[in-house]
Motif scaffolding. Structure first.
Motif, PDB file in Angstrom:
ATOM      1  N   PRO A  22      29.663  23.623  44.481  1.00 10.35           N
ATOM      2  CA  PRO A  22      31.061  23.457  44.055  1.00 10.35           C
ATOM      3  C   PRO A  22      31.318  23.910  42.618  1.00 10.35           C
ATOM      4  O   PRO A  22      32.461  24.168  42.255  1.00 10.35           O
ATOM      5  N   THR A  23      30.279  24.032  41.821  1.00 10.44           N
ATOM      6  CA  THR A  23      30.501  24.493  40.447  1.00 10.44           C
ATOM      7  C   THR A  23      30.972  25.939  40.402  1.00 10.44           C
ATOM      8  O   THR A  23      31.566  26.361  39.416  1.00 10.44           O
ATOM      9  N   ARG A  24      30.740  26.686  41.476  1.00 10.86           N
ATOM     10  CA  ARG A  24      31.249  28.067  41.513  1.00 10.86           C
ATOM     11  C   ARG A  24      32.771  28.081  41.454  1.00 10.86           C
ATOM     12  O   ARG A  24      33.362  28.926  40.793  1.00 10.86           O
ATOM     13  N   GLN A  25      33.400  27.151  42.149  1.00 14.94           N
ATOM     14  CA  GLN A  25      34.863  27.074  42.097  1.00 14.94           C
ATOM     15  C   GLN A  25      35.325  26.731  40.692  1.00 14.94           C
ATOM     16  O   GLN A  25      36.303  27.287  40.200  1.00 14.94           O
ATOM     17  N   LEU A  26      34.622  25.816  40.048  1.00  8.82           N
ATOM     18  CA  LEU A  26      34.993  25.435  38.687  1.00  8.82           C
ATOM     19  C   LEU A  26      34.798  26.605  37.725  1.00  8.82           C
ATOM     20  O   LEU A  26      35.663  26.883  36.899  1.00  8.82           O
ATOM     21  N   SER A  31      36.975  30.767  34.238  1.00  4.68           N
ATOM     22  CA  SER A  31      36.895  32.146  33.757  1.00  4.68           C
ATOM     23  C   SER A  31      38.240  32.868  33.820  1.00  4.68           C
ATOM     24  O   SER A  31      38.349  34.004  33.381  1.00  4.68           O
ATOM     25  N   ASP A  32      39.254  32.202  34.315  1.00  7.13           N
ATOM     26  CA  ASP A  32      40.592  32.786  34.370  1.00  7.13           C
ATOM     27  C   ASP A  32      41.173  32.886  32.958  1.00  7.13           C
ATOM     28  O   ASP A  32      41.115  31.940  32.179  1.00  7.13           O
ATOM     29  N   LYS A  33      41.751  34.046  32.638  1.00  4.53           N
ATOM     30  CA  LYS A  33      42.289  34.246  31.283  1.00  4.53           C
ATOM     31  C   LYS A  33      43.381  33.248  30.934  1.00  4.53           C
ATOM     32  O   LYS A  33      43.484  32.803  29.796  1.00  4.53           O
ATOM     33  N   TRP A  34      44.213  32.877  31.933  1.00  2.99           N
ATOM     34  CA  TRP A  34      45.299  31.954  31.640  1.00  2.99           C
ATOM     35  C   TRP A  34      44.768  30.565  31.311  1.00  2.99           C
ATOM     36  O   TRP A  34      45.325  29.867  30.468  1.00  2.99           O
ATOM     37  N   VAL A  35      43.683  30.161  31.960  1.00  6.58           N
ATOM     38  CA  VAL A  35      43.080  28.854  31.666  1.00  6.58           C
ATOM     39  C   VAL A  35      42.627  28.814  30.218  1.00  6.58           C
ATOM     40  O   VAL A  35      42.924  27.867  29.481  1.00  6.58           O
ATOM     41  N   LEU A 104      35.565  27.491  24.736  1.00  9.39           N
ATOM     42  CA  LEU A 104      36.649  28.455  24.954  1.00  9.39           C
ATOM     43  C   LEU A 104      37.122  29.083  23.651  1.00  9.39           C
ATOM     44  O   LEU A 104      37.422  30.279  23.605  1.00  9.39           O
ATOM     45  N   ARG A 105      37.178  28.285  22.600  1.00 10.43           N
ATOM     46  CA  ARG A 105      37.562  28.850  21.288  1.00 10.43           C
ATOM     47  C   ARG A 105      36.560  29.901  20.847  1.00 10.43           C
ATOM     48  O   ARG A 105      36.938  30.941  20.300  1.00 10.43           O
ATOM     49  N   ALA A 106      35.270  29.624  21.080  1.00 10.08           N
ATOM     50  CA  ALA A 106      34.227  30.575  20.696  1.00 10.08           C
ATOM     51  C   ALA A 106      34.360  31.877  21.476  1.00 10.08           C
ATOM     52  O   ALA A 106      34.224  32.972  20.912  1.00 10.08           O
ATOM     53  N   ILE A 107      34.653  31.787  22.768  1.00 12.00           N
ATOM     54  CA  ILE A 107      34.835  32.991  23.587  1.00 12.00           C
ATOM     55  C   ILE A 107      36.060  33.766  23.118  1.00 12.00           C
ATOM     56  O   ILE A 107      36.016  34.994  22.963  1.00 12.00           O
TER      57      ILE A 107
END
Length: 130
Positions: A22-26, A31-35, A104-107
């Motif tokens: 299930p972690t694949r869905q997460l 990894s979505d840009k909007w997220v 996410l900030r680091a990315i």
């Protein structure tokens, strides 16, 4: 099932390399840009939908709504409705969302810092491919 088999199964329960994990869905959602953009936009505190829409240039109403719903469902964002005229709706990071924020900030920072390098690499690749 033996104790060793149970331990092995538990170890593999959240292994994203496994097809049924299930972690694949997460990971797909994260990894979505909007997220990434919504979560980093909420870093400074709660915002109304219209504020988020103005902050995140290019996001459609449909995508912003869908992203916020997904984040709320996954426990990253909380939606607060304040009864008034008109109704006020605010979005805010939860503890889980704030925990993810440094990654996410680091990315986002990495992408902004290295974009010139990526553009150069793309140009080199494209020129060699012709």
């Amino acid at each position: 099932m033996t104790a060793a088999q149970r331990r092995d199964e538990a170890r593999e329960a959240y292994n994203a390399y496994l097809a049924a994990c299930p972690t694949r869905q997460l990971l797909d959602a994260l990894s979505d840009k909007w997220v990434t953009l919504v979560l980093t936009a909420l870093a400074d505190g709660p915002q109304r939908y219209s504020q988020l829409a103005r902050t995140i240039a290019g996001v459609s109403q449909k995508m912003l709504t869908q992203t916020l719903r997904t984040l709320e469902r996954d426990g990253m964002v909380v939606r607060t409705v304040t009864p008034s005229v008109p109704v006020r709706v605010d979005y805010e990071l939860t503890a889980l969302g704030r925990d993810l924020l440094p990654v996410l900030r680091a990315i986002k920072q990495w992408a902004e810092t290295h974009m010139d390098d990526v553009v150069s690499a793309r140009a080199t690749y494209d020129a060699a491919a012709q």
